[in-house]
Each structure stands twice: as structure tokens, then as C-alpha cells.
Design an enzyme around this catalytic site. Structure first.
Site, mmCIF file in Angstrom:
data_model
loop_
_atom_site.group_PDB
_atom_site.id
_atom_site.type_symbol
_atom_site.label_atom_id
_atom_site.label_comp_id
_atom_site.label_asym_id
_atom_site.label_seq_id
_atom_site.Cartn_x
_atom_site.Cartn_y
_atom_site.Cartn_z
ATOM 1 N N TYR A 29 0.839 -1.214 0.000
ATOM 2 C CA TYR A 29 0.000 0.000 0.000
ATOM 3 C C TYR A 29 0.871 1.261 0.000
ATOM 4 O O TYR A 29 0.551 2.255 -0.651
ATOM 5 C CB TYR A 29 -0.934 -0.012 1.216
ATOM 6 C CG TYR A 29 -1.713 1.283 1.386
ATOM 7 C CD1 TYR A 29 -2.580 1.738 0.389
ATOM 8 C CD2 TYR A 29 -1.585 2.062 2.541
ATOM 9 C CE1 TYR A 29 -3.297 2.917 0.536
ATOM 10 C CE2 TYR A 29 -2.296 3.238 2.697
ATOM 11 C CZ TYR A 29 -3.145 3.673 1.693
ATOM 12 O OH TYR A 29 -3.837 4.839 1.844
ATOM 13 N N ARG A 65 1.308 6.862 -6.732
ATOM 14 C CA ARG A 65 0.112 7.697 -6.927
ATOM 15 C C ARG A 65 0.457 9.178 -6.733
ATOM 16 O O ARG A 65 0.143 10.009 -7.573
ATOM 17 C CB ARG A 65 -0.988 7.267 -5.957
ATOM 18 C CG ARG A 65 -2.198 8.189 -5.999
ATOM 19 C CD ARG A 65 -3.390 7.647 -5.228
ATOM 20 N NE ARG A 65 -3.134 7.381 -3.820
ATOM 21 C CZ ARG A 65 -4.084 7.012 -2.950
ATOM 22 N NH1 ARG A 65 -5.328 6.841 -3.366
ATOM 23 N NH2 ARG A 65 -3.781 6.780 -1.686
ATOM 24 N N TYR A 74 -0.971 12.949 6.453
ATOM 25 C CA TYR A 74 -0.563 11.915 7.408
ATOM 26 C C TYR A 74 0.954 11.970 7.608
ATOM 27 O O TYR A 74 1.711 12.171 6.646
ATOM 28 C CB TYR A 74 -0.899 10.508 6.869
ATOM 29 C CG TYR A 74 -2.334 10.054 6.988
ATOM 30 C CD1 TYR A 74 -3.272 10.700 7.788
ATOM 31 C CD2 TYR A 74 -2.751 8.909 6.296
ATOM 32 C CE1 TYR A 74 -4.581 10.234 7.873
ATOM 33 C CE2 TYR A 74 -4.060 8.437 6.374
ATOM 34 C CZ TYR A 74 -4.976 9.109 7.165
ATOM 35 O OH TYR A 74 -6.256 8.651 7.250
ATOM 36 N N ARG A 88 -11.598 13.500 1.970
ATOM 37 C CA ARG A 88 -12.580 12.644 2.671
ATOM 38 C C ARG A 88 -13.874 12.499 1.891
ATOM 39 O O ARG A 88 -14.588 11.507 2.054
ATOM 40 C CB ARG A 88 -12.859 13.204 4.066
ATOM 41 C CG ARG A 88 -11.622 13.238 4.975
ATOM 42 C CD ARG A 88 -11.048 11.860 5.237
ATOM 43 N NE ARG A 88 -9.804 11.927 6.027
ATOM 44 C CZ ARG A 88 -9.063 10.862 6.312
ATOM 45 N NH1 ARG A 88 -9.387 9.663 5.852
ATOM 46 N NH2 ARG A 88 -7.969 11.000 7.014
ATOM 47 N N GLU A 110 -14.106 -0.891 6.588
ATOM 48 C CA GLU A 110 -14.046 0.423 5.939
ATOM 49 C C GLU A 110 -15.354 0.594 5.168
ATOM 50 O O GLU A 110 -15.845 -0.360 4.562
ATOM 51 C CB GLU A 110 -12.841 0.480 4.989
ATOM 52 C CG GLU A 110 -12.670 1.836 4.327
ATOM 53 C CD GLU A 110 -11.362 1.944 3.542
ATOM 54 O OE1 GLU A 110 -10.284 1.705 4.129
ATOM 55 O OE2 GLU A 110 -11.436 2.263 2.345
HETATM 56 C C1 3EB Z 1 -7.902 6.163 5.961
HETATM 57 O O1 3EB Z 1 -8.786 6.926 6.344
HETATM 58 C C2 3EB Z 1 -8.300 4.760 5.670
HETATM 59 O O2 3EB Z 1 -5.398 5.467 0.016
HETATM 60 O O3 3EB Z 1 -6.996 6.074 -1.316
HETATM 61 C C3 3EB Z 1 -9.392 5.455 2.984
HETATM 62 C C4 3EB Z 1 -9.728 6.055 1.776
HETATM 63 C C5 3EB Z 1 -8.128 4.924 3.153
HETATM 64 C C6 3EB Z 1 -8.808 6.131 0.732
HETATM 65 C C7 3EB Z 1 -6.585 5.712 -0.201
HETATM 66 C C8 3EB Z 1 -7.212 4.996 2.092
HETATM 67 C C9 3EB Z 1 -7.547 5.590 0.909
HETATM 68 O O4 3EB Z 1 -6.725 6.494 5.840
HETATM 69 C C10 3EB Z 1 -7.735 4.252 4.420
#
Ligand code: 3EB
Length: 350
Positions: free
Chosen positions: A158, A165, A218, A231, A341
Site C-alpha cells: 500500500y 500515486r 498523514y 474525505r 471500511e
Molecule cells: C484512511 O482513512 C483509511 O489510500 O486512497 C481510505 C480512503 C483509506 C482512501 C486511499 C485509504 C484511501 O486512511 C484508508
């Protein structure tokens, strides 16, 4: 555009009665699928649908996610890439075989993993199509990658994907941080990297969640390059409002919470979904005539351990009994401590 989930056997019957897409360009009349995604847990099928090897937990033969155009549209097949567009939206998919090559012994000396470069190439191809067709703005991207939590080249796959990406977004001059599209990234069976997406001509509004650090910010403990998504995204076409909520999980700030407790994780996921929906409704630019609610939404629920399905269903029945439909898929989630999720899609006439 209209949306539906259907059991896959209905899809197989329908496929038998329709012409397969072979030529480069075909124009179809309204109510033909602009995009079809078949989710199933076994080998690849003879179908024109985009195929994701993730088992459907409530329909044995698999699940079809269907996006129907309400206007005439044009479909194009070009190698690994297929897309179709009408006046308002473009649905596309790219399917890259053989992204597990990087786990063969001997490859580990390479600097760049196969998955990282395959991801970057796939996104560059997507951006080239969007620019050429002038569907400049990505609203939503779904990413499915094999062995998402496996470590190769000293890095979880990932996290390799995230490097490729983000690099592609930056190279294309696209918003890799604030204003990124809505997305999700899940594990799949098989060997294919499958990415599908919806784009529009107008820029969407990106929605964040104040309970969570924006994913594109992050810290590096989750990988050298941050994930590229917002989001949620919101947009209007001439006739409709579209609302895409990204994959949402039990994360507060940037940390996974309720590790090991799927019920508490599902409750926390709904705490996050509630806030994303409220934030979308608070956005004055979108001028929603009516606030969005669960009654407008289709949910897709990714379950890490199939035996925990009923625990998750109990929370959904409590928190969102009014949803239009829910589809349950078995999939690994991008952090190995996340058990569930949930993503959501809303399509409403203006
Ligand atoms: C998170 O909130 C959970 O890498 O495209 C959620 C939505 C998550 C999209 C992405 C990853 C992705 O981080 C994981």
C-alpha cells in the site's frame, strides 16, 4: 446517472443478450451502463465489466455495481484502459496485470517496486485520457491492489502504491493535497491492479473531516508519501448532485482506534461518516436544496474477516437503517489494524 447494486447472476444473463464492446468507439442510447464493476472471489470471467477479485458477502455469484447513463454516451476501449462518457461524466477503468512480479526473489535489489511504477504509469494514463477528453476533474477513484498489506522491497505494498500515486499527481500538476479527489484503496485477490474512476468537466468541492488529519497530511509513520485523497467530493451537473464519500474507517487524528474490536471500529467509522456528511451539508458553495442524509446514500462495506459480517451489520442497522442499499465485500484494508471500511455514494436530481 443512476446507480445500482445487483447480484452477479443477473449481470451474466444480461451480458449474454448484449453485444460485447469490441470496436474503439460505440455510441449507446440512454440507460446503458456507463460503467459496470463485477466483484467476485474467483477467477476472471468473460464479461465487459471491470473485474475486481473481492468476494461479495451477500450474493454468492458476486456483485455488480452498475452506473447507468441517462443520456446517450460514447464508449472507448484502448488496451488496458476503457472509458465511457456522456455530456456530464466520464467513467473509466484501467486494469494492470502482473503487479505481483515484485515478490519474486531477486527483484528486491530494484530501487522502485513494480507496483509503485505500475501505479504511477496507470495514473499517468488516466490523466492523459482525462486531459484529452477534457474531463479534467476527477471526482472519485477506486483502487484495488493485490496483497495490499504484504511487505516487499522493505515497504508495505500500500505504501509503494502511495508513492507512485502521489508522484503521478505531482508530475501532472494535479492537486495531490488539498483538493484531491475522493478515493479508496483496498486489497484484492488475484494479480491485477484495478483502478476505476469518475470524472467531470467542473471542479468538485473537496470535503475534509475535522476529527481526522487530512490523509494527504498523514505523518511518515504511515509511509514515505501520504495517500492522495480527500474525505469526500461534491459536485453538480446540469441535472444532478453527486456526493462521493471516500473509504472511511476507525481513525481519529491519524491513528487507528479500537484495534481488535470490529463493533467499536464500525461505530467510530459512523462517527466519521456523520461528520463528513454534516461538513458537506455545511458547505455553502454546494447550495444543497436539501441536506444529504443516509437516505440518499449507497454504502459499500469492506470487511477484513468475513466471520465478523454480522457484527458489522448490527451497527449499520442501528446507525444507518435508511440507506438506499448496502453491499458487503471481503477485502483487506490498507492498514493491517483496520477491520472495516465504509464508503458511500449519493446521486440526486437537482
Ligand atoms: C484512511 O482513512 C483509511 O489510500 O486512497 C481510505 C480512503 C483509506 C482512501 C486511499 C485509504 C484511501 O486512511 C484508508
Amino acid at each position: 446517472m443512476e446507480f445500482s447494486f445487483a447480484p452477479a447472476h443477473a449481470q451474466a444473463e444480461q451480458a449474454a443478450h448484449k453485444h460485447r464492446i469490441h470496436p474503439q468507439h460505440i455510441t449507446h442510447t440512454p440507460h446503458y451502463p456507463i460503467g459496470e464493476v463485477l466483484f467476485h472471489g474467483y477467477g476472471r470471467q468473460h464479461t465487459d465489466a471491470v473485474q475486481v477479485q473481492a468476494a461479495s458477502l451477500d450474493s454468492q455469484g458476486g456483485l455488480v455495481e452498475r452506473w447507468l447513463s441517462d443520456e446517450a454516451m460514447t464508449a472507448v476501449v484502448n488496451g488496458d484502459m476503457r472509458y465511457a462518457f456522456n455530456h456530464d461524466v466520464l467513467f473509466g477503468a484501467i486494469d494492470v496485470a502482473d503487479t505481483l512480479r515484485d515478490i519474486k526473489p531477486g527483484d528486491e535489489q530494484e530501487q522502485t517496486s513494480v507496483l509503485q511504477s505500475a501505479t504511477q504509469t496507470a495514473y499517468e494514463h488516466i490523466f492523459a485520457v482525462l486531459d484529452a477528453q477534457r474531463f479534467t476533474h476527477l471526482l472519485r477513484i477506486w483502487n484495488y491492489l493485490p496483497q495490499i498489506n504484504t511487505e516487499t522491497f522493505g515497504l508495505e505494498r500500500y505504501r509503494q502504491f502511495n508513492i507512485g500515486r502521489q508522484e503521478a499527481f505531482l508530475k501532472a500538476g494535479r492537486a495531490a493535497f488539498k483538493g484531491a479527489p475522493a478515493a479508496c484503496a483496498l486489497g484484492s485477490q488475484g494479480e491485477h491492479l484495478v483502478i476505476y474512476f469518475i470524472a467531470a468537466r467542473n471542479e468538485p468541492i473537496a470535503i475534509e473531516n475535522p476529527r481526522q488529519v487530512s490523509a494527504y497530511h498523514y505523518p511518515t509513520q504511515y509511509g514515505p508519501k501520504a495517500p492522495t485523497f480527500s474525505r469526500a467530493s461534491l459536485t453538480h451537473t446540469a441535472s444532478q448532485s453527486l456526493f462521493f464519500i471516500s473509504g472511511t474507517a476507525s481513525i481519529i487524528g491519524h491513528e487507528s482506534v479500537h484495534v481488535g474490536d470490529v463493533t467499536a471500529q464500525t461505530q467510530e467509522t459512523f462517527n466519521n461518516l456523520d461528520v463528513v456528511i454534516a461538513n458537506a451539508n455545511a458547505n455553502t458553495v454546494t447550495q444543497a436544496k436539501q441536506p444529504w442524509s443516509y437516505a440518499d446514500l449507497y454504502l459499500k462495506v469492506y470487511v477484513r474477516h468475513a466471520q465478523e459480517l454480522d457484527l458489522i451489520k448490527t451497527v449499520i442497522a442501528q446507525r444507518a437503517p435508511q440507506v438506499l442499499a448496502v453491499a458487503y465485500l471481503q477485502a483487506d484494508i490498507c492498514r493491517d489494524d483496520l477491520l472495516v471500511e465504509i464508503e458511500a455514494t449519493g446521486i440526486r436530481d437537482n
